[in-house]
Each structure stands twice: as C-alpha cells, then as structure tokens.
Write a protein that holds these residues in place. Structure first.
Motif, short mmCIF file in Angstrom:
data_model
loop_
_atom_site.label_atom_id
_atom_site.label_comp_id
_atom_site.label_asym_id
_atom_site.label_seq_id
_atom_site.Cartn_x
_atom_site.Cartn_y
_atom_site.Cartn_z
N ALA A 348 0.73 -1.14 -0.08
CA ALA A 348 0.09 0.16 -0.07
C ALA A 348 0.99 1.19 0.14
O ALA A 348 0.40 2.26 -0.52
CB ALA A 348 -0.96 0.01 1.31
N ALA A 349 2.27 1.24 0.54
CA ALA A 349 2.88 2.19 0.67
C ALA A 349 3.57 2.76 -0.88
O ALA A 349 3.63 4.11 -1.09
CB ALA A 349 4.02 2.17 1.71
N ALA A 350 3.80 1.67 -1.58
CA ALA A 350 4.18 2.22 -2.98
C ALA A 350 3.59 3.08 -3.75
O ALA A 350 4.10 3.77 -4.39
CB ALA A 350 4.63 0.66 -3.35
N PRO A 351 2.15 2.62 -4.06
CA PRO A 351 1.57 3.50 -4.85
C PRO A 351 1.67 5.05 -4.54
O PRO A 351 1.27 5.93 -5.03
CB PRO A 351 0.08 2.95 -4.97
N LEU A 352 1.46 5.05 -2.99
CA LEU A 352 1.40 6.57 -2.25
C LEU A 352 2.88 7.23 -2.74
O LEU A 352 2.71 8.48 -3.20
CB LEU A 352 1.37 6.38 -0.75
N GLY A 353 4.01 6.56 -2.53
CA GLY A 353 5.14 7.30 -3.04
C GLY A 353 5.13 7.64 -4.39
O GLY A 353 5.67 8.58 -4.64
N TYR A 354 4.81 6.39 -5.34
CA TYR A 354 4.92 6.79 -6.69
C TYR A 354 4.08 7.83 -7.05
O TYR A 354 4.37 8.75 -8.07
CB TYR A 354 4.34 5.36 -7.50
N THR A 355 2.99 8.14 -6.49
CA THR A 355 1.88 9.35 -6.86
C THR A 355 2.47 10.55 -6.43
O THR A 355 2.42 11.64 -7.11
CB THR A 355 0.86 9.05 -6.13
N LEU A 356 3.08 10.58 -5.00
CA LEU A 356 3.29 11.95 -4.40
C LEU A 356 4.63 12.42 -4.81
O LEU A 356 4.89 13.59 -4.86
CB LEU A 356 3.23 11.92 -2.90
N ALA A 357 5.55 11.45 -4.99
CA ALA A 357 6.97 11.86 -5.21
C ALA A 357 7.02 12.92 -6.53
O ALA A 357 7.68 14.07 -6.51
CB ALA A 357 7.86 10.89 -5.34
N PRO A 358 6.28 12.53 -7.57
CA PRO A 358 6.57 13.45 -8.73
C PRO A 358 5.91 14.75 -8.57
O PRO A 358 6.07 15.84 -9.01
CB PRO A 358 6.03 12.65 -9.87
N LEU A 359 4.76 14.65 -7.98
CA LEU A 359 3.84 15.93 -7.74
C LEU A 359 4.36 16.84 -7.04
O LEU A 359 4.61 18.06 -7.14
CB LEU A 359 2.46 15.52 -6.85
N ALA A 360 5.27 16.44 -5.95
CA ALA A 360 6.01 17.22 -4.76
C ALA A 360 7.08 17.66 -5.50
O ALA A 360 7.54 19.18 -5.24
CB ALA A 360 6.37 16.47 -3.71
N ALA A 361 8.08 17.01 -6.51
CA ALA A 361 9.14 17.41 -7.15
C ALA A 361 8.70 18.56 -8.01
O ALA A 361 9.38 19.58 -8.36
CB ALA A 361 9.85 16.54 -7.88
N ASP A 362 7.48 18.38 -8.80
CA ASP A 362 7.07 19.45 -9.68
C ASP A 362 6.84 20.69 -8.90
O ASP A 362 7.07 21.80 -9.64
CB ASP A 362 5.84 18.92 -10.36
N ALA A 363 6.34 20.70 -7.97
CA ALA A 363 5.88 21.78 -6.98
C ALA A 363 7.11 22.53 -6.40
O ALA A 363 7.22 23.72 -6.30
CB ALA A 363 4.82 21.46 -5.99
N TRP A 364 8.12 21.71 -5.69
CA TRP A 364 9.16 22.29 -5.00
C TRP A 364 10.60 22.00 -5.42
O TRP A 364 11.66 22.37 -4.74
CB TRP A 364 8.96 21.87 -3.56
N GLY A 365 10.59 21.10 -6.27
CA GLY A 365 11.85 20.67 -6.77
C GLY A 365 12.23 19.35 -6.06
O GLY A 365 11.54 18.96 -5.00
N SER A 366 13.00 18.60 -6.44
CA SER A 366 13.50 17.19 -5.97
C SER A 366 14.16 17.38 -4.44
O SER A 366 13.92 16.57 -3.60
CB SER A 366 14.21 16.46 -6.86
N THR A 367 14.87 18.44 -3.97
CA THR A 367 15.57 18.53 -2.96
C THR A 367 14.75 18.30 -1.72
O THR A 367 14.88 17.52 -0.90
CB THR A 367 16.27 19.83 -2.76
N GLY A 368 13.86 19.13 -1.46
CA GLY A 368 12.81 19.15 -0.60
C GLY A 368 12.27 17.97 -0.45
O GLY A 368 12.25 17.21 1.03
N PRO A 369 11.55 17.14 -1.24
CA PRO A 369 10.51 15.68 -1.05
C PRO A 369 11.89 14.81 -0.46
O PRO A 369 11.82 13.96 0.20
CB PRO A 369 10.34 15.43 -2.42
N LEU A 370 13.03 14.76 -0.95
CA LEU A 370 14.04 13.93 -0.76
C LEU A 370 14.52 13.96 0.89
O LEU A 370 14.74 12.96 1.55
CB LEU A 370 15.34 13.73 -1.77
N LEU A 371 14.65 15.38 1.08
CA LEU A 371 15.12 15.60 2.55
C LEU A 371 13.87 15.27 3.63
O LEU A 371 14.18 14.52 4.70
CB LEU A 371 15.52 17.15 2.74
N VAL A 372 12.92 15.61 3.21
CA VAL A 372 11.65 15.29 4.00
C VAL A 372 11.54 13.74 4.08
O VAL A 372 11.34 13.05 5.34
CB VAL A 372 10.47 15.62 3.71
N THR A 373 11.81 12.97 3.08
CA THR A 373 11.64 11.69 2.96
C THR A 373 12.61 11.00 4.01
O THR A 373 12.69 10.09 4.56
CB THR A 373 11.54 10.95 1.57
#
Length: 424
Positions: A348-373
């Motif tokens: 169940a965690a896999a689809p969530l990551g696949y969905t949210l990661a590109p959305l967050a990267a488009d909004a704030w860039g890759s650095t922020g989502p990676l640091l939060v994760t």
C-alpha cells in the motif's frame, strides 16, 4: 542436523523457490521492453502493472485467511500452477505475430490474484519444514537467493529479449512456476488448521494478534515508511542521476550496488545472531536515509552509489531476521494472516510514494521531498528503539528460546507464546 538443507522437505522447498525466483526476476525488465515495443506507450505499461498490483493488494487479507485455513503447501501449489498458466499465456501472446494488450493485462491480473494467495504462504511453509533452531539459516538462504536473482535477473532478461525475444522470458517464468509446483507435490508439511469461522472473524483474529504485539505493529509502521521512501527514491533518483551525477550509468551502478548490498545483508544475517534482532534490523533500515540525503545534496556519484549499497545491506539483513522472529513469535494458525497484513502495508505504501513524489518534485523541486523523506524514514525506523517491546523481543538469539512478546502482564498472550514454542 546442523543445516536446513539437510532436511529433505526444506531442500525441495528451497529448490522450487530458487527456480521460481530466478524465473520471476527476468519478468520486470522483459515486461517493460515488451509492452513499450508493442504499444510505444508508458501508459500501457502502467495499465499492465496496475492490473497485476491492484488484485494483489485487494485480495491479500483473503489470501491470509486461506493460508491459515488450508495447508500452505496445497495453496502454494495451486497458485504456482495458476501463475505458470498466466505467464505462459503472456509468453505465447508475445511470441505470436500480433500480441494484444487486453490479453496480456488479463493474464497479469490473474497472476496478481494468485500472488495474493501465494505470498502469505511463504512464512508458514518455512515454519512447517524447518525446526526453530535452523530457521534463521533457512530464511537467510531464501533471502540470499532472492537477492542474487535481483542481481542477475535483468542481465538474463536482456539476453533473452535480444536473442530469443521477450515472450520467451515469460515462457521461462511460467516453466519455473511449473517446476516449483512439481517439487511442492513431494513436500510433507505439518499443518494445524485454524478454526473455521466467518471470514470477518478470521480477519479480526489476525488483526488482534497483530495489534497485541507493540513490537510488531510499530515495526510495520516503520517498514511502511521505508517502502514509501523507497518509491520516492526510485521515482526521483534516475532523473537526478542522469542530469546531475553523470548520466544513466550512475543509476545502473546504483541498482547493481543495491542488489549486491542486499545479497551481503542476507549472508550476514545467516551468520550474525544479534541479541536484539528486531531493534538491530530496524536500525539497519534507518540507513536508507543516506542515499536520499546523497541525492538531495547531489553528492559525488561514488558516494551516492556507496550509500545506496549500505542502505540495501540493511534491507537484506532485515528480511530473514524479521521472518524468523515472526515465525517464532506468532502461533502457526495465524501466521499467514499476520504475514498478509505485513505485505498489505508494504504494497500500500508503494502507490502512495509513486504518486506523491513526482507531484512534490514538480511543485518544490527534488531536494525538498528527498530531505523530508530521509528524515521520515530515519525517525520512523530508528524511533522504534523507543518501544520497549522492540528492545525486549529476542533477547536471546533469534534462533534461541523465545520470550513472551505480548503486552506486559498478559497471561493469555504468554500462553499463546508457549504454545507456539512447543510446536516449534
């Protein structure tokens, strides 16, 4: 007996799982190449992958109930035959002149459905064929095979695709399931079936067993966070490697280093006996923050590759250790159900990551989502050290005498643990 391979039933189980795991390892790469060749569409590939994942996810709790009610050998045998037929049909479709996407998607959905019933039987089969003192070695052997298959599977898939054709990779996978089913017919498995009750009552009992052990459900939360972090890295990592770290070759090096790390971790688990196995294994999972931080800060490619190898070593160590502890601490009548809940959270965690990661990267860039994760996975996994049950479980080695793992002062839980120990 000093080694699990000295036991005939486990030797047959190990051979079957080795063959089917190797066959399965060629499928992801072969499927991606085949579908994109046939359709030229990444959306078509997503559709086929979804057809396999959705029924697997939805039917896992039912698979856990079936695995506890019936002999796990029989359930595994039937599902191997179903998956053999599904993969062979995909192979025939791709070998034909005009492969049809609908037929492939239906076959993958059937295979995904069978997987939902097969996955919960893995742990009960080991528990039923190997005595307690040898289970750690048995689980480490099976985990090593899986890691080695991940290492060699893509290369074998490429060889098949570019010589014989993608369809033959699926024929090989189908044949491997057929061989596994044939070997299962020769295995003798002891099985004490769970009491026949309504389906919802069975689900509730499994959930109650899970919830009564704080070490288990808090660890599952941490493992879910790890799986979510893994999908974030798999989603954002290839693009960062290609653009910032030197090209696609860096990502390939990372995946190969990760496979080597998993294999190393599995081998270490077969030799090391930590006094606090769940605690040590969860702390090893927290190392996944390292490659996330490396990608977020665009660290040099060699450092990023090394960080990923170390992180996946932690996963390779956790898998057999976790399976061994679960096999020891849960009564065999509920083992398939609690295992199905484990798989359910991970998937169940896999689809969530696949969905949210590109959305967050488009909004704030890759650095922020990676640091939060990175922060999330480190806190979730290392934070289990604050749970008394995680620190207490398995004070002896994972293959030694067991310690009651239920809530403090729970006489009922102590009785269940003693019963499970007697069966081992």
């Amino acid at each position: 007996m000093t080694h699990p391979l000295g036991l005939l039933d486990f030797r047959l189980l190990f051979a079957g799982r080795t063959i089917s795991t190797l066959g399965d390892a060629v499928v992801p790469a072969a499927l991606a190449i085949a579908i994109t060749r046939v359709t030229g569409s990444s959306g078509a590939l997503a559709l086929v992958l979804g057809c396999a994942m959705v029924p697997r996810l939805l039917l896992l709790p039912l698979g856990g109930v079936v695995g506890d009610r019936f002999n796990p050998r029989v359930v595994a045998l039937v599902t191997d035959l179903v998956r053999a037929a599904a993969q062979l049909s995909v192979g025939v479709e791709l070998i034909g002149a005009e492969p049809r996407l609908l037929h492939i998607a239906v076959a993958e959905a059937i295979g995904g459905t069978a997987s939902a019933f097969a996955m919960p039987t893995a742990s009960p089969l080991v528990a039923a064929t190997v005595e307690g003192p040898l289970r750690m070695q048995a689980n480490a052997l099976l985990a090593s095979v899986t890691s080695a298959a991940r290492l060699g599977g893509p290369a074998l898939a490429g060889l098949l695709v570019y010589t014989a054709g993608a369809g033959w990779a699926f024929v090989l996978d189908g044949a491997s399931f057929a061989v596994s089913a044939a070997l299962l017919t020769r295995i003798t498995v002891r099985h004490t079936p769970a009491d026949r009750r309504p389906f919802l009552a069975d689900l509730t009992e499994g959930w109650t067993e899970l919830r009564s052990r704080t070490w288990y459900w808090t660890s599952l939360v941490a493992h879910g966070a790890w799986n979510g972090a893994n999908t974030v890295l798999l989603t954002l990592g290839p693009l960062i490697a290609a653009r910032e770290l030197g090209g696609d070759g860096v990502w390939i090096a990372m995946t190969q280093a990760g496979a080597i790390g998993m294999l190393a971790g599995s081998l270490i688990a077969g030799r090391v006996r930590p006094g606090h196995p769940v605690l040590v294994a969860n702390l090893g999972l927290a190392l996944y923050a390292l490659p996330l931080l490396a990608l977020a800060t665009t660290a040099p490619a060699p450092l990023t590759v090394a960080a990923y190898a170390v992180a996946m070593t932690g996963l390779g160590f956790l898998n057999p250790v976790w399976q061994t502890v679960v096999q020891q601490e849960f009564p065999e009548q509920v083992l398939a159900r609690v295992t199905s809940y484990d798989w359910l959270l991970s998937l169940a965690a896999a689809p969530l990551g696949y969905t949210l990661a590109p959305l967050a990267a488009d909004a704030w860039g890759s650095t922020g989502p990676l640091l939060v994760t990175a922060a999330l996975v480190a806190v979730a996994c290392a934070g289990t050290a604050a749970v008394p049950g995680v620190r207490r479980i398995g004070r002896t080695a994972p293959d030694g005498p067991k310690e009651a793992s239920g809530p403090a002062g729970s006489d009922e839980q102590s009785e269940r643990t003693e019963t499970a120990q007697a069966r081992a």
